[in-house]
Scaffold this active site. Structure first.
Site, short mmCIF file in Angstrom:
data_model
loop_
_atom_site.label_atom_id
_atom_site.label_comp_id
_atom_site.label_asym_id
_atom_site.label_seq_id
_atom_site.Cartn_x
_atom_site.Cartn_y
_atom_site.Cartn_z
N GLU A 131 20.47 8.38 36.46
CA GLU A 131 19.93 8.51 35.09
C GLU A 131 20.58 7.47 34.18
O GLU A 131 21.81 7.44 34.03
CB GLU A 131 20.15 9.93 34.58
N HIS A 152 18.74 7.08 24.69
CA HIS A 152 18.19 7.22 26.04
C HIS A 152 17.18 6.11 26.34
O HIS A 152 17.24 5.48 27.39
CB HIS A 152 17.54 8.60 26.17
N ASP A 154 31.01 18.04 47.51
CA ASP A 154 29.75 18.75 47.72
C ASP A 154 29.18 19.20 46.36
O ASP A 154 29.61 20.23 45.83
CB ASP A 154 30.03 19.94 48.64
N LYS A 157 22.75 21.39 31.96
CA LYS A 157 22.24 20.29 32.79
C LYS A 157 22.90 18.98 32.34
O LYS A 157 23.30 18.15 33.15
CB LYS A 157 20.71 20.21 32.69
C1 MEV Z 1 19.35 14.85 29.86
O1 MEV Z 1 19.59 14.48 31.19
C2 MEV Z 1 20.44 15.78 29.36
C3 MEV Z 1 20.21 16.37 27.98
O2 MEV Z 1 18.95 17.04 27.94
C4 MEV Z 1 21.33 17.34 27.75
C5 MEV Z 1 21.19 18.19 26.50
O3 MEV Z 1 20.07 18.45 26.05
O4 MEV Z 1 22.24 18.66 26.02
C6 MEV Z 1 20.18 15.31 26.93
#
Ligand code: MEV
Length: 438
Positions: free
Chosen positions: A85, A392, A295, A279
């Protein structure tokens, strides 16, 4: 028509490639070319990778990036991250630099206990089973000495074995619930070997136990396996600073701190947000776990179970403002190793560990937790200020330009253009077309 194949694993690598290319791809020649272009030019390195798994046909690349300037417990680290990413390494680096000037990251390992269980069925009386367990407990440990003696010498091994009555959940179901200290090893193979030995002793000794009637002597072992839920293999990482040091302008700093706390509170009370919030944390965690040959599936499973330990899925991080000090911290279980498994076998994992100053498993837990915290600080920081897409899409810009077949000259000019303009997929496509038509 594609038909099932017998003995695929027995084919040579070339034969496997021929078969898959011919049966499952539209251009077998091109398929073979792509697959082979990812082979390592050093035959020994390639052989090593071929032998990691079964049926290897090629290598699957991920970029390995470095996030420098992490000050962790007064020591400087450059953290290797394997991730696809585009914004993850940039976000980690940004956080590292931000906290470098504000005292860095502080960590504490709260526990290193690993868990494994022998699940079994016993059809007799629990009190008798308990008496049997107490009688054989020393033998359970001594029979496993062949497996545990080296670990014992270094200060690890089987820490405890408990008999757990699970009959309220499932008729006749019991466990040997075992705790282990595996030192610098993640310990999966060690734990599983111990458990299989414990199961064997349990079964054999039951046959000899005189208080068991013949109808209950036959204990049925269902399975013997480690648990990836390790709530007592726990690490905490934290950053803090006076609120006014968060930004140049005191008022902006206060607003930012309050927004951060509120965003984390939302993740604590709203599972939909918590999953995405976590995530983002795992973006940092998995990248280091993967780079160091650990792992990541085990870590993922354990971390999410921990996030739901109180009955609702919540944030792994927390934030507070107390007496003018902003605090941001993470607590999570991490079962990691710095010896054994792929850690010393995969040349890049070995190198990643060298870059990290050859950490112990405890130190790696600290570094990985910091990577997760840094990632979350950057993500939530962007979300509550500029929004995530600005940073991003800037990082993703190059991927889109590559997809559109932009030349180096076009890339340079559009990267410059999007420093001042909002990058969306459409905007990038249009800007490239415009550039080409001028
Ligand atoms: C994207 O890979 C991760 C985010 O969605 C995490 C978040 O929303 O805190 C930007």
């Amino acid at each position: 028509m594609i038909v099932p194949i017998e003995g695929f694993s027995k084919l040579s690598k070339e034969e496997k490639i021929d078969w898959i290319a011919l049966n499952y791809t539209s251009n077998p020649k091109a398929t073979k070319k792509i697959l082979k272009s990812y082979w390592n030019t050093d035959a020994n390195v390639q052989k090593l990778h071929d032998e990691f798994i079964e049926n290897t046909i090629t290598n699957y690349y991920l970029p390995l990036g470095i996030a420098p300037n992490f000050l962790i417990d007064e020591k400087l680290y450059a953290i290797p991250m394997a991730v696809e990413e585009s914004s993850v390494v940039a976000a980690a680096s940004k956080s590292a630099k931000f906290w470098l000037k504000r005292g860095g990251f502080k960590t504490t390992v709260l526990g290193t206990e690993k868990i494994g269980q022998v699940h079994f069925i016993f059809k007799g009386d629990f009190d008798k089973l308990n008496e049997f367990f107490k009688t054989i407990k020393p033998k359970l440990v001594s029979d496993a000495l062949g497996i545990t003696k080296n670990m014992n010498k270094r200060g690890g091994g089987i820490v405890d074995i408990e008999l757990r009555n699970k009959t309220a959940q499932l008729k006749n179901y019991y466990q040997l619930h075992c705790t282990f200290e595996t030192l610098d090893a993640m310990g999966a193979n060690f734990i599983n070997s111990c458990l299989e030995q414990l199961a064997m002793t349990l079964k054999n000794e039951a046959k000899l136990f005189s208080s068991f009637s013949s109808s209950v002597k036959n204990i049925e072992i269902v399975m013997s396996i480690l648990s990836n839920y390790v709530p007592n293999c726990l690490v905490r990482a934290e950053v803090s600073c006076p609120v006014e040091e968060l930004m140049n302008d005191k008022n902006d700093a206060r607003v930012f701190a309050e927004k951060m706390v509120r965003a984390v509170t939302i993740a604590n009370v709203e599972p939909h947000r918590a999953v995405t919030h976590n995530k983002g944390i795992m973006n940092g965690i998995d990248a280091v776990v993967l780079a160091t040959g650990n792992d990541f599936r085990a870590v993922e499973a354990g971390v999410h179970a921990y996030a739901a330990k109180d009955g609702a899925y919540t944030s792994l991080t927390n934030a507070s403002i107390d007496k003018g000090v902003f605090r941001f911290w993470i607590e999570l279980p991490l079962a990691l190793g710095t010896v054994g498994g792929l850690t010393n076998l995969h040349p890049l994992a070995k190198l990643a560990l060298e870059i990290l100053h050859k950490p112990s498993a405890r130190e790696l837990m600290q570094i990985v937790a910091v990577a997760g915290l840094a990632q979350n600080f950057a993500a939530v920081g962007s979300l509550v200020t500029t929004g995530i897409q600005e940073g991003h899409m800037k990082m993703h810009l190059l991927n889109i330009l590559n997809q559109l077949g932009a030349t180096e000259q076009e890339k340079r000019s559009l990267i410059e253009y999007f420093k001042k303009n909002t990058a969306t997929h459409n905007a990038i496509t249009e800007a490239l077309e415009k550039l080409r038509n001028t």
